[in-house]
Design a protein around this motif. Sequence first.
Motif, PDB file in Angstrom:
ATOM      1  N   ILE A  42      40.035  44.102  33.977  1.00 43.90           N
ATOM      2  CA  ILE A  42      40.553  43.251  35.046  1.00 43.90           C
ATOM      3  C   ILE A  42      41.506  42.261  34.405  1.00 43.90           C
ATOM      4  N   ASP A  43      42.781  42.348  34.755  1.00 46.08           N
ATOM      5  CA  ASP A  43      43.800  41.474  34.183  1.00 46.08           C
ATOM      6  C   ASP A  43      44.055  40.318  35.145  1.00 46.08           C
ATOM      7  N   ALA A  44      43.557  39.136  34.786  1.00 49.13           N
ATOM      8  CA  ALA A  44      43.726  37.949  35.625  1.00 49.13           C
ATOM      9  C   ALA A  44      44.705  36.968  34.982  1.00 49.13           C
ATOM     10  N   THR A  45      45.640  37.479  34.182  1.00 51.71           N
ATOM     11  CA  THR A  45      46.581  36.611  33.471  1.00 51.71           C
ATOM     12  C   THR A  45      47.819  36.276  34.297  1.00 51.71           C
ATOM     13  N   CYS A  46      48.053  36.989  35.358  1.00 50.12           N
ATOM     14  CA  CYS A  46      49.248  36.780  36.192  1.00 50.12           C
ATOM     15  C   CYS A  46      50.528  36.897  35.365  1.00 50.12           C
ATOM     16  N   GLY A  47      50.555  37.848  34.422  1.00 49.78           N
ATOM     17  CA  GLY A  47      51.738  38.105  33.616  1.00 49.78           C
ATOM     18  C   GLY A  47      51.907  37.204  32.413  1.00 49.78           C
ATOM     19  N   ARG A  48      50.983  36.320  32.195  1.00 47.05           N
ATOM     20  CA  ARG A  48      51.079  35.423  31.036  1.00 47.05           C
ATOM     21  C   ARG A  48      50.332  36.012  29.840  1.00 47.05           C
ATOM     22  N   ARG A  49      50.438  35.337  28.712  1.00 48.36           N
ATOM     23  CA  ARG A  49      49.789  35.784  27.476  1.00 48.36           C
ATOM     24  C   ARG A  49      48.274  35.663  27.607  1.00 48.36           C
ATOM     25  N   THR A  50      47.558  36.672  27.154  1.00 48.17           N
ATOM     26  CA  THR A  50      46.098  36.655  27.185  1.00 48.17           C
ATOM     27  C   THR A  50      45.579  35.703  26.113  1.00 48.17           C
ATOM     28  N   ARG A  51      44.769  34.735  26.527  1.00 48.71           N
ATOM     29  CA  ARG A  51      44.198  33.776  25.579  1.00 48.71           C
ATOM     30  C   ARG A  51      42.684  33.907  25.478  1.00 48.71           C
ATOM     31  N   THR A  52      42.053  34.466  26.512  1.00 50.18           N
ATOM     32  CA  THR A  52      40.599  34.643  26.502  1.00 50.18           C
ATOM     33  C   THR A  52      40.249  36.008  27.057  1.00 50.18           C
ATOM     34  N   VAL A  53      39.276  36.652  26.430  1.00 46.47           N
ATOM     35  CA  VAL A  53      38.727  37.910  26.922  1.00 46.47           C
ATOM     36  C   VAL A  53      37.279  37.622  27.313  1.00 46.47           C
ATOM     37  N   LEU A  54      36.946  37.897  28.565  1.00 45.18           N
ATOM     38  CA  LEU A  54      35.596  37.666  29.057  1.00 45.18           C
ATOM     39  C   LEU A  54      34.882  39.007  29.132  1.00 45.18           C
ATOM     40  N   ILE A  55      33.727  39.083  28.501  1.00 45.74           N
ATOM     41  CA  ILE A  55      32.925  40.297  28.499  1.00 45.74           C
ATOM     42  C   ILE A  55      31.819  40.105  29.529  1.00 45.74           C
ATOM     43  N   MET A  56      31.746  41.012  30.492  1.00 50.03           N
ATOM     44  CA  MET A  56      30.776  40.905  31.575  1.00 50.03           C
ATOM     45  C   MET A  56      29.634  41.896  31.353  1.00 50.03           C
ATOM     46  N   ASP A  57      28.487  41.644  31.972  1.00 45.35           N
ATOM     47  CA  ASP A  57      27.329  42.518  31.795  1.00 45.35           C
ATOM     48  C   ASP A  57      27.480  43.860  32.505  1.00 45.35           C
ATOM     49  N   SER A  58      28.489  44.009  33.326  1.00 46.98           N
ATOM     50  CA  SER A  58      28.740  45.258  34.044  1.00 46.98           C
ATOM     51  C   SER A  58      29.705  46.171  33.279  1.00 46.98           C
ATOM     52  N   ASP A  59      29.973  45.868  32.016  1.00 45.63           N
ATOM     53  CA  ASP A  59      30.926  46.575  31.164  1.00 45.63           C
ATOM     54  C   ASP A  59      32.378  46.338  31.568  1.00 45.63           C
ATOM     55  N   HIS A  60      32.618  45.378  32.450  1.00 42.25           N
ATOM     56  CA  HIS A  60      33.985  45.001  32.774  1.00 42.25           C
ATOM     57  C   HIS A  60      34.489  44.037  31.704  1.00 42.25           C
TER      58      HIS A  60
END
Length: 85
Positions: A42-60
């Motif tokens: 799930i890309d929630a960066t809105c086209g900006r540089r990725t600064r954080t990667v969130l690991i979810m318990d659903s493997d997302h």
Amino acid sequence: MRLINIGFGNMVSAARLIALVTPESAPVKRMIQEARDKGTLIDATCGRRTRTVLIMDSDHVVLSAVAPETVGGRFEDREVPDNEE
């Protein structure tokens, strides 16, 4: 259910969050690519540089343009003991 703002009006469930990591290391880059291939990225960066990667318990795997310290601070601000309301 508590939600954490990860930037640009996007939110994730605090109860489903496992880890906040930076995207620079090779294992994290591999994890992002594998999630992209599986369709669980799930890309929630809105086209900006990725600064954080969130690991979810659903493997997302969720990508955010907000710094990990900021997201972590928002998570800590949301912590409310069960006996207080």
